[in-house]
Design a protein around this motif. Structure first.
Motif, PDB file in Angstrom:
ATOM      1  N   GLU A 357       0.835  -1.202   0.000  1.00 38.75           N
ATOM      2  CA  GLU A 357       0.000   0.000   0.000  1.00 38.75           C
ATOM      3  C   GLU A 357       0.874   1.258   0.000  1.00 38.75           C
ATOM      4  O   GLU A 357       0.545   2.259  -0.646  1.00 38.75           O
ATOM      5  CB  GLU A 357      -0.918  -0.001   1.224  1.00 38.75           C
ATOM      6  N   LYS A 358       2.011   1.205   0.706  1.00 40.83           N
ATOM      7  CA  LYS A 358       2.941   2.334   0.694  1.00 40.83           C
ATOM      8  C   LYS A 358       3.512   2.548  -0.707  1.00 40.83           C
ATOM      9  O   LYS A 358       3.660   3.679  -1.162  1.00 40.83           O
ATOM     10  CB  LYS A 358       4.071   2.088   1.698  1.00 40.83           C
ATOM     11  N   GLN A 359       3.837   1.419  -1.378  1.00 43.59           N
ATOM     12  CA  GLN A 359       4.336   1.522  -2.749  1.00 43.59           C
ATOM     13  C   GLN A 359       3.278   2.143  -3.661  1.00 43.59           C
ATOM     14  O   GLN A 359       3.571   3.021  -4.468  1.00 43.59           O
ATOM     15  CB  GLN A 359       4.730   0.137  -3.268  1.00 43.59           C
ATOM     16  N   ASN A 360       2.032   1.655  -3.525  1.00 40.22           N
ATOM     17  CA  ASN A 360       0.946   2.171  -4.356  1.00 40.22           C
ATOM     18  C   ASN A 360       0.614   3.618  -4.030  1.00 40.22           C
ATOM     19  O   ASN A 360       0.260   4.396  -4.913  1.00 40.22           O
ATOM     20  CB  ASN A 360      -0.308   1.301  -4.177  1.00 40.22           C
ATOM     21  N   ARG A 361       0.732   3.963  -2.749  1.00 40.09           N
ATOM     22  CA  ARG A 361       0.465   5.340  -2.338  1.00 40.09           C
ATOM     23  C   ARG A 361       1.479   6.302  -2.973  1.00 40.09           C
ATOM     24  O   ARG A 361       1.138   7.422  -3.352  1.00 40.09           O
ATOM     25  CB  ARG A 361       0.532   5.449  -0.809  1.00 40.09           C
ATOM     26  N   PHE A 362       2.716   5.825  -3.089  1.00 39.04           N
ATOM     27  CA  PHE A 362       3.754   6.630  -3.740  1.00 39.04           C
ATOM     28  C   PHE A 362       3.390   6.868  -5.202  1.00 39.04           C
ATOM     29  O   PHE A 362       3.496   7.978  -5.717  1.00 39.04           O
ATOM     30  CB  PHE A 362       5.102   5.914  -3.630  1.00 39.04           C
ATOM     31  N   SER A 363       2.916   5.792  -5.869  1.00 40.05           N
ATOM     32  CA  SER A 363       2.504   5.909  -7.272  1.00 40.05           C
ATOM     33  C   SER A 363       1.306   6.841  -7.416  1.00 40.05           C
ATOM     34  O   SER A 363       1.248   7.661  -8.358  1.00 40.05           O
ATOM     35  CB  SER A 363       2.153   4.522  -7.825  1.00 40.05           C
ATOM     36  N   LYS A 364       0.357   6.741  -6.486  1.00 36.91           N
ATOM     37  CA  LYS A 364      -0.832   7.597  -6.554  1.00 36.91           C
ATOM     38  C   LYS A 364      -0.474   9.060  -6.315  1.00 36.91           C
ATOM     39  O   LYS A 364      -1.098   9.958  -6.893  1.00 36.91           O
ATOM     40  CB  LYS A 364      -1.867   7.133  -5.525  1.00 36.91           C
ATOM     41  N   ALA A 365       0.532   9.295  -5.484  1.00 38.13           N
ATOM     42  CA  ALA A 365       0.967  10.674  -5.233  1.00 38.13           C
ATOM     43  C   ALA A 365       1.555  11.282  -6.501  1.00 38.13           C
ATOM     44  O   ALA A 365       1.341  12.469  -6.800  1.00 38.13           O
ATOM     45  CB  ALA A 365       1.995  10.711  -4.107  1.00 38.13           C
ATOM     46  N   VAL A 366       2.270  10.458  -7.289  1.00 39.81           N
ATOM     47  CA  VAL A 366       2.868  10.940  -8.534  1.00 39.81           C
ATOM     48  C   VAL A 366       1.794  11.268  -9.569  1.00 39.81           C
ATOM     49  O   VAL A 366       2.029  12.042 -10.495  1.00 39.81           O
ATOM     50  CB  VAL A 366       3.863   9.894  -9.085  1.00 39.81           C
ATOM     51  N   SER A 367       0.593  10.694  -9.411  1.00 34.97           N
ATOM     52  CA  SER A 367      -0.490  10.970 -10.367  1.00 34.97           C
ATOM     53  C   SER A 367      -0.877  12.452 -10.364  1.00 34.97           C
ATOM     54  O   SER A 367      -1.453  12.939 -11.338  1.00 34.97           O
ATOM     55  CB  SER A 367      -1.718  10.112 -10.042  1.00 34.97           C
ATOM     56  N   PHE A 368      -0.538  13.157  -9.295  1.00 40.26           N
ATOM     57  CA  PHE A 368      -0.850  14.589  -9.246  1.00 40.26           C
ATOM     58  C   PHE A 368       0.087  15.408 -10.134  1.00 40.26           C
ATOM     59  O   PHE A 368      -0.188  16.578 -10.397  1.00 40.26           O
ATOM     60  CB  PHE A 368      -0.786  15.094  -7.802  1.00 40.26           C
ATOM     61  N   ILE A 369       1.199  14.788 -10.578  1.00 43.88           N
ATOM     62  CA  ILE A 369       2.067  15.471 -11.535  1.00 43.88           C
ATOM     63  C   ILE A 369       2.079  14.733 -12.875  1.00 43.88           C
ATOM     64  O   ILE A 369       2.790  15.137 -13.796  1.00 43.88           O
ATOM     65  CB  ILE A 369       3.519  15.617 -11.005  1.00 43.88           C
ATOM     66  N   ASN A 370       1.307  13.660 -12.981  1.00 43.49           N
ATOM     67  CA  ASN A 370       1.234  12.906 -14.238  1.00 43.49           C
ATOM     68  C   ASN A 370      -0.184  12.380 -14.448  1.00 43.49           C
ATOM     69  O   ASN A 370      -0.586  11.393 -13.810  1.00 43.49           O
ATOM     70  CB  ASN A 370       2.229  11.744 -14.223  1.00 43.49           C
ATOM     71  N   PRO A 371      -0.970  12.990 -15.317  1.00 44.94           N
ATOM     72  CA  PRO A 371      -2.356  12.549 -15.525  1.00 44.94           C
ATOM     73  C   PRO A 371      -2.468  11.136 -16.092  1.00 44.94           C
ATOM     74  O   PRO A 371      -3.490  10.476 -15.906  1.00 44.94           O
ATOM     75  CB  PRO A 371      -2.908  13.577 -16.512  1.00 44.94           C
ATOM     76  N   TYR A 372      -1.414  10.659 -16.784  1.00 39.84           N
ATOM     77  CA  TYR A 372      -1.461   9.300 -17.338  1.00 39.84           C
ATOM     78  C   TYR A 372      -1.583   8.262 -16.224  1.00 39.84           C
ATOM     79  O   TYR A 372      -2.368   7.319 -16.323  1.00 39.84           O
ATOM     80  CB  TYR A 372      -0.211   9.019 -18.179  1.00 39.84           C
ATOM     81  N   ILE A 373      -0.811   8.425 -15.155  1.00 42.41           N
ATOM     82  CA  ILE A 373      -0.863   7.475 -14.037  1.00 42.41           C
ATOM     83  C   ILE A 373      -2.236   7.508 -13.382  1.00 42.41           C
ATOM     84  O   ILE A 373      -2.795   6.466 -13.033  1.00 42.41           O
ATOM     85  CB  ILE A 373       0.247   7.793 -13.006  1.00 42.41           C
ATOM     86  N   ALA A 374      -2.792   8.707 -13.225  1.00 39.70           N
ATOM     87  CA  ALA A 374      -4.137   8.837 -12.647  1.00 39.70           C
ATOM     88  C   ALA A 374      -5.165   8.116 -13.504  1.00 39.70           C
ATOM     89  O   ALA A 374      -6.016   7.369 -13.001  1.00 39.70           O
ATOM     90  CB  ALA A 374      -4.505  10.308 -12.500  1.00 39.70           C
ATOM     91  N   MET A 375      -5.100   8.334 -14.829  1.00 38.69           N
ATOM     92  CA  MET A 375      -6.059   7.701 -15.743  1.00 38.69           C
ATOM     93  C   MET A 375      -5.888   6.191 -15.757  1.00 38.69           C
ATOM     94  O   MET A 375      -6.867   5.438 -15.787  1.00 38.69           O
ATOM     95  CB  MET A 375      -5.872   8.275 -17.154  1.00 38.69           C
ATOM     96  N   LYS A 376      -4.652   5.723 -15.725  1.00 38.39           N
ATOM     97  CA  LYS A 376      -4.381   4.284 -15.749  1.00 38.39           C
ATOM     98  C   LYS A 376      -4.921   3.617 -14.490  1.00 38.39           C
ATOM     99  O   LYS A 376      -5.567   2.557 -14.568  1.00 38.39           O
ATOM    100  CB  LYS A 376      -2.866   4.047 -15.864  1.00 38.39           C
ATOM    101  N   ASN A 377      -4.670   4.217 -13.341  1.00 36.50           N
ATOM    102  CA  ASN A 377      -5.164   3.650 -12.079  1.00 36.50           C
ATOM    103  C   ASN A 377      -6.689   3.609 -12.046  1.00 36.50           C
ATOM    104  O   ASN A 377      -7.283   2.614 -11.629  1.00 36.50           O
ATOM    105  CB  ASN A 377      -4.644   4.472 -10.896  1.00 36.50           C
ATOM    106  N   LEU A 378      -7.313   4.690 -12.488  1.00 34.69           N
ATOM    107  CA  LEU A 378      -8.774   4.753 -12.488  1.00 34.69           C
ATOM    108  C   LEU A 378      -9.367   3.762 -13.477  1.00 34.69           C
ATOM    109  O   LEU A 378     -10.374   3.093 -13.183  1.00 34.69           O
ATOM    110  CB  LEU A 378      -9.227   6.177 -12.828  1.00 34.69           C
ATOM    111  N   SER A 379      -8.759   3.643 -14.630  1.00 37.07           N
ATOM    112  CA  SER A 379      -9.227   2.711 -15.665  1.00 37.07           C
ATOM    113  C   SER A 379      -9.155   1.265 -15.169  1.00 37.07           C
ATOM    114  O   SER A 379     -10.093   0.475 -15.351  1.00 37.07           O
ATOM    115  CB  SER A 379      -8.386   2.886 -16.928  1.00 37.07           C
ATOM    116  N   MET A 380      -8.045   0.908 -14.531  1.00 40.70           N
ATOM    117  CA  MET A 380      -7.899  -0.459 -14.002  1.00 40.70           C
ATOM    118  C   MET A 380      -8.879  -0.709 -12.863  1.00 40.70           C
ATOM    119  O   MET A 380      -9.423  -1.813 -12.728  1.00 40.70           O
ATOM    120  CB  MET A 380      -6.459  -0.686 -13.525  1.00 40.70           C
TER     121      MET A 380
END
Length: 483
Positions: A357-380
């Motif tokens: 969850e800490k690893q994923n939280r780090f990735s989710k935090a980066v989504s605020f500077i990268n919309p692709y990661i946000a869209m990918k997480n939401l899509s999955m």
């Protein structure tokens, strides 16, 4: 009305000029073919996996029910299988599904992980990623948008027509909005047919019977992808407007695309795994085994922990041996052992999940500077092909396994005698009709509320990006120069 009229004229002009370039036709046709292939491969993957899951789930159930009269504890070790069926939206978003198993063997005293992943049976090409509709929408269409929009304003500046447009009473806000609408109108020629095909396939897979939960997931899947692509349309035009030449705009946009879709996602994963190191599977299982041995071995009659339980039972019932107890002693011990081993396993699993969850939280935090990661997480998340859906499947299977093992132990306690049969005696068994008391396993995907709760950061991220672009558009309209 005049405002909208000017914007529409600008958009129509851009659309017309775009299709004067033959390369646009070739690229658009290529992406269209990729979308058709992605739809076909998604359909094939979904149908194949679900048909296989249904077939073997049915066979597993049939084998379980066809077992003869047997000792319940032997049935608990005989075990059962739990299969995970794909959701209809997984046709368009494969997510992590090819790398996670879709079947778990369930048995007493042991928690197994999911096996039979597609990656386990595939060649090395899978590491490059499969072509799905979501991948085309999230990775290739933004690149097409940048190709369409890199010279939308920069070319006007180079040709000297930008000054002419602005001198005729058109302001920057009208110009930028019109260019964005122009790029978006070209994009819609691919996006709209894709969504029509997507919805038709989605309805067909469900036999045209849909639930409110799945309908909302589908609606949000389409809506957020539309917003995501509109975001890149705006970026393309703004970068073009801020660039002195079309060449500089194209280089800048390609750099943005590479960072957003390739470099940053992989760097984020590597950094998350480095900062929050998780134990290996061998170490995880070894730690569980050590803790279980500290508590005692339920299969060892001389174990100190279980010997203490035995002595207390004999004392409580005022008997001299376990044969005189009014219930099956072995079944009682197995019940206790299952409680202990499951509690220890769940404790270690929760600790492991906290690390992930800490690893994923780090990735989710980066989504605020990268919309692709946000869209990918939401899509999955919406298609139930994300990591949390896999863990949810593991937890549902574990709950089913524990219930199965304890029911078998309960039958042993109730129906099996403590007196062992002689050399020629009949084995201690119960009627096979009891096997039907264990219901068949059915995996229930996460509902829309659970998905949105888990992916709330991705939703907020996309909303914040749209708000940011709105302000950037206003700032650009006030500060951009024709030269």
């Amino acid at each position: 009305m005049k405002f909208f009229h000017i914007e529409i004229l600008i958009a129509q002009h851009l659309k017309k000029s775009v299709f004067q370039n033959k390369a646009v036709f070739i690229i658009t046709l290529f992406i269209g073919v990729l979308l058709l292939y992605a739809a076909f491969s998604g359909w094939e993957n979904y149908s194949g996996q679900n048909e296989t899951s249904e077939k073997y789930q049915h066979e597993s159930r049939k084998d379980w029910l066809n077992n003869p009269d047997k000792n319940p504890h032997r049935m608990a070790h005989y075990g059962n299988f739990a299969f995970r069926k794909s959701t209809s939206l997984s046709v368009f978003e494969f997510g992590m599904e090819p790398f996670f198993g879709n079947a778990i063997f369930l048995e007493a005293h042991k928690q197994n992980t999911a096996n039979f992943s597609e990656a386990g049976f595939s060649n090395s090409m899978l590491r490059f990623g499969e072509i799905s509709i979501a991948m085309v929408l999230q990775v290739l269409l933004p690149l097409l948008i940048f190709f369409l929009g890199f010279n939308s304003v920069a070319a006007e500046r180079e040709n000297g027509t930008l000054k002419l447009l602005l001198s005729q009473g058109i302001n920057w806000k009208q110009l930028l909005t019109g260019k964005i609408l122009g790029v978006a109108s070209v994009l819609m020629l691919l996006f709209v047919p894709t969504i029509v095909v997507l919805v038709f396939i989605w309805l067909l897979l469900q036999g045209f019977t849909i639930s409110p939960d799945e309908t909302l997931k589908m609606f949000l899947f389409v809506l957020f992808h539309f917003v995501y692509l509109l975001f890149f349309c705006t970026i393309a035009v703004l970068v073009s407007a801020a660039s002195a030449t079309s060449k500089k705009a194209l280089i800048s946009l390609i750099g943005i695309w590479l960072v957003c879709t390739i470099i940053l996602p992989r760097t984020t994963q590597a950094m998350g795994a480095y900062l929050y190191k998780a134990p290996s599977k061998i170490q995880f299982n070894s730690d569980i085994e050590k803790d279980i041995l500290k508590q005692g071995d339920s299969h060892n009659p001389n174990d100190l922990h279980y010997k203490a339980i035995k002595d207390s039972l004999l004392s409580a019932h005022k008997v001299d041996s376990v044969q005189q107890l009014p219930f099956n002693y072995s079944g009682f011990i197995m019940t206790e052992g299952e409680k202990i081993s499951s509690r220890i396993y769940n404790k270690h699993l929760e600790e492991l999940l906290k690390m992930y969850e800490k690893q994923n939280r780090f990735s989710k935090a980066v989504s605020f500077i990268n919309p692709y990661i946000a869209m990918k997480n939401l899509s999955m998340g919406l298609s139930n092909t994300d990591y949390d859906s896999y863990i949810d499947f593991q937890k549902q299977a574990e709950a089913y396994r524990y219930n199965m093992a304890q029911k078998m132990n309960g039958l042993q306690v109730k129906y099996i005698s403590n007196k062992k049969p002689g050399p020629t005696g009949k084995p201690l068994t119960i009627d096979k009709g009891h096997w039907a008391d264990i219901a068949e396993f059915h995996y229930e995907p996460k509902g829309i509320r659970a998905v949105l709760k888990n992916e709330i950061s991705a939703v907020i991220s996309l909303i914040l990006w749209i708000i940011l672009l709105f302000f950037l558009l206003r700032i650009a309209a006030k500060n951009l120069k024709a030269i």
